[in-house]
Design an enzyme around this catalytic site. Structure first.
Site, PDB file in Angstrom:
ATOM      1  N   HIS A   1       1.776   4.342  -3.068  1.00 10.20           N
ATOM      2  CA  HIS A   1       1.697   5.633  -2.975  1.00 10.20           C
ATOM      3  C   HIS A   1       3.097   6.227  -3.285  1.00 10.20           C
ATOM      4  O   HIS A   1       3.049   7.316  -4.196  1.00 10.20           O
ATOM      5  CB  HIS A   1       1.537   5.972  -1.559  1.00 10.20           C
TER       6      HIS A   1
ATOM      7  N   HIS B   1       0.873  -1.252   0.035  1.00 14.55           N
ATOM      8  CA  HIS B   1       0.131   0.122  -0.013  1.00 14.55           C
ATOM      9  C   HIS B   1       0.868   1.320   0.162  1.00 14.55           C
ATOM     10  O   HIS B   1       0.690   2.269  -0.740  1.00 14.55           O
ATOM     11  CB  HIS B   1      -0.973  -0.059   1.205  1.00 14.55           C
ATOM     12  N   GLU B   2       1.829   1.389   0.964  1.00 10.58           N
ATOM     13  CA  GLU B   2       2.692   2.466   1.032  1.00 10.58           C
ATOM     14  C   GLU B   2       3.711   2.487  -0.237  1.00 10.58           C
ATOM     15  O   GLU B   2       4.000   3.892  -0.561  1.00 10.58           O
ATOM     16  CB  GLU B   2       3.316   2.419   2.329  1.00 10.58           C
TER      17      GLU B   2
END
Length: 211
Positions: free
Chosen positions: A27, A23-24
């Site tokens: 980003h 997820h990170e």
């Protein structure tokens, strides 16, 4: 958020780490592709979980069923197109979780065809699927600082952007309240079932296998 006993906690740890790290990283990757190199300079353009996992956030997630990863720092003023950049960066995290969940389900399906599957292996893969789907859905809730609020912020008129942003000071209390009531279940469970149904339908049609 996910409801653990001891064995499912152990089996689910890989899924949690994967969900948070992917997820990170997503980003960070999209931010760099849009022209902001802040994630690269701060060491976040990596799949190494150590760069993304907040130990306290992970422990809280395991024990209290509510936790967090280290947020990726970005500077939207560096984006070539600020509005587009903010929307794509926000969507990248949840999108990556949905993609990982689909890939894990495909691997689990094929694994069962070619190998004898133990209950432990099945549990690990299944929790990777469930946690990533839930991370994706949860982060799309339009409450600051979740990703859904970042997307909504760019779509609202300016005066409403300010009002939405002002909610961030109360976000922790709001999220705790949601976690402590059946509200989150009303959101997650139906959407989780919908995503699982879509994935199973696709894989059944493409691979000819059923979980």
């Amino acid at each position: 958020m996910f409801g653990f006993d001891l064995m499912s906690m152990i089996a689910g740890l890989p899924g949690l780490i994967i969900a948070m790290s992917i997820h990170e990283y997503a980003h960070a990757r999209v931010a760099v592709s849009m022209g902001d190199f802040t994630p690269k300079f701060t060491g976040r353009l990596t799949l190494n979980p150590l760069a993304h996992i907040d130990p306290i956030g992970l422990i809280m997630l395991l024990i209290m069923q509510f936790g967090w990863a280290k947020p990726v720092m970005i500077n939207p003023t560096n984006f070539r197109d600020r509005k587009k950049g903010e929307i794509l960066v926000a969507l990248a995290g949840p999108a990556s979780n949905f993609i990982v969940a689909f890939i894990a389900m495909a691997v689990l399906s094929l694994y069962g065809v070619f190998f004898t599957m133990t209950s432990g292996v099945r549990s690990v893969f299944w929790l990777i699927i469930i946690y990533n789907i839930n991370f994706g859905i949860f982060n799309l809730i339009p409450i600051p600082p979740l990703d859904g609020s970042r997307v909504l912020m760019q779509l609202l008129p300016y005066e409403y952007q300010y009002k939405l942003a002002s909610l961030e000071r109360y976000s922790f209390i709001i999220l705790i309240a949601i976690m402590a009531t059946p509200i989150l279940g009303y959101i997650l469970i139906p959407l989780e079932k919908l995503v699982l149904h879509v994935y199973i339908s696709i894989l059944s049609g493409v691979l000819g296998v059923i979980l």
